[in-house]
Design an enzyme around this catalytic site. Sequence first.
Site, PDB file in Angstrom:
ATOM      1  N   VAL A  65      65.831 109.372   3.406  1.00 25.49           N
ATOM      2  CA  VAL A  65      67.243 109.311   3.025  1.00 25.49           C
ATOM      3  C   VAL A  65      67.460 109.627   1.551  1.00 25.49           C
ATOM      4  O   VAL A  65      68.590 109.887   1.128  1.00 25.49           O
ATOM      5  CB  VAL A  65      67.877 107.943   3.365  1.00 25.49           C
ATOM      6  CG1 VAL A  65      67.911 107.719   4.870  1.00 25.49           C
ATOM      7  CG2 VAL A  65      67.162 106.798   2.646  1.00 25.49           C
ATOM      8  N   SER A 143      73.605  92.878   0.884  1.00 19.41           N
ATOM      9  CA  SER A 143      72.759  91.688   0.759  1.00 19.41           C
ATOM     10  C   SER A 143      73.544  90.604   0.043  1.00 19.41           C
ATOM     11  O   SER A 143      74.423  90.909  -0.781  1.00 19.41           O
ATOM     12  CB  SER A 143      71.492  92.014  -0.043  1.00 19.41           C
ATOM     13  OG  SER A 143      70.772  90.834  -0.349  1.00 19.41           O
ATOM     14  N   TYR A 156      67.211  94.852  -7.506  1.00 24.98           N
ATOM     15  CA  TYR A 156      67.613  94.879  -6.089  1.00 24.98           C
ATOM     16  C   TYR A 156      69.048  94.390  -5.940  1.00 24.98           C
ATOM     17  O   TYR A 156      69.848  94.995  -5.219  1.00 24.98           O
ATOM     18  CB  TYR A 156      66.661  94.007  -5.275  1.00 24.98           C
ATOM     19  CG  TYR A 156      66.999  93.912  -3.801  1.00 24.98           C
ATOM     20  CD1 TYR A 156      66.665  94.942  -2.935  1.00 24.98           C
ATOM     21  CD2 TYR A 156      67.641  92.789  -3.277  1.00 24.98           C
ATOM     22  CE1 TYR A 156      66.963  94.859  -1.585  1.00 24.98           C
ATOM     23  CE2 TYR A 156      67.952  92.699  -1.937  1.00 24.98           C
ATOM     24  CZ  TYR A 156      67.602  93.741  -1.095  1.00 24.98           C
ATOM     25  OH  TYR A 156      67.904  93.660   0.248  1.00 24.98           O
ATOM     26  N   ALA A 158      71.356  94.600  -8.121  1.00 22.79           N
ATOM     27  CA  ALA A 158      72.223  95.656  -8.640  1.00 22.79           C
ATOM     28  C   ALA A 158      72.448  96.748  -7.597  1.00 22.79           C
ATOM     29  O   ALA A 158      73.565  97.240  -7.423  1.00 22.79           O
ATOM     30  CB  ALA A 158      71.624  96.249  -9.913  1.00 22.79           C
ATOM     31  N   LYS A 160      72.261  96.513  -4.326  1.00 23.06           N
ATOM     32  CA  LYS A 160      73.063  96.036  -3.198  1.00 23.06           C
ATOM     33  C   LYS A 160      74.508  95.763  -3.626  1.00 23.06           C
ATOM     34  O   LYS A 160      75.434  95.920  -2.827  1.00 23.06           O
ATOM     35  CB  LYS A 160      72.422  94.799  -2.579  1.00 23.06           C
ATOM     36  CG  LYS A 160      71.107  95.093  -1.864  1.00 23.06           C
ATOM     37  CD  LYS A 160      71.285  96.111  -0.758  1.00 23.06           C
ATOM     38  CE  LYS A 160      70.021  96.336   0.044  1.00 23.06           C
ATOM     39  NZ  LYS A 160      70.227  97.283   1.170  1.00 23.06           N
TER      40      LYS A 160
END
Length: 249
Positions: A65, A143, A156, A158, A160
Amino acid sequence: MDLGLRGRTAIVTGGASGIGLETAHWLAREGVRIVIADLDSARIGSAVAELEKLGAEVAGVETDVCRYADCERLLGSAIARFGSVEILVASAGVTRENFFLQQAPEDWRAMVDVNVMGVLHVNHVVGAHMAERRTGAIVNLGSEAGKLGEKRMVAYSATKGAVIAFTKAFAAEVGRANVRVNAVCPGVTRTPMTASMSDEIRERAARMYPLGRLGEPRDIAAMIVFLASDQASWVTGQAVSVSGGFGRA
């Protein structure tokens, strides 16, 4: 429960394991045709075999992706096999836990590439197809960390948070084309991504949740499938927590 999804086609990124695979199972039981998109070709084969045992019409497409061209190829493969795509579940994601000041840029680069750029890429490609056909439902994986922020998960969190903001903005943009865009925000869930957690850490984490346990993939999949269905036809631009009451926001 029949959610009226039979005959539709769903692309599920990160669909060969964890929440993505569980969601594919739930969608298959609703009669949805599934396209599993994942970077792990071996896991794709296993996931396709599992779903075929359920009687599902399913295809697997090896997809990075992070590469926009891969997402274009993914959509093309889905259309060639099934004719159209009505559902997108963007669940591909990665994490690397450590204190932020002990990390270097290369430590969070993969999270930005997969969690943010990967979501933007697949939403852009599949969202254009849906807007042209004036129908579709997109569910992005956010999240609770993206809402609340978590120590040792700063980068992480940041990424999400970016997914949540993107989801809200994109929903406003494509709503007139009858395309809905929502995010599901899990708390700590038992998946391959959290497999490295020790039993002690799991137990300590579970005590922080009002319902007294960590999430299971089925908890998240149930909400994703609901949001993808017409039962949620007036729900868009939302970041729905599925976290045992942890954030309560």
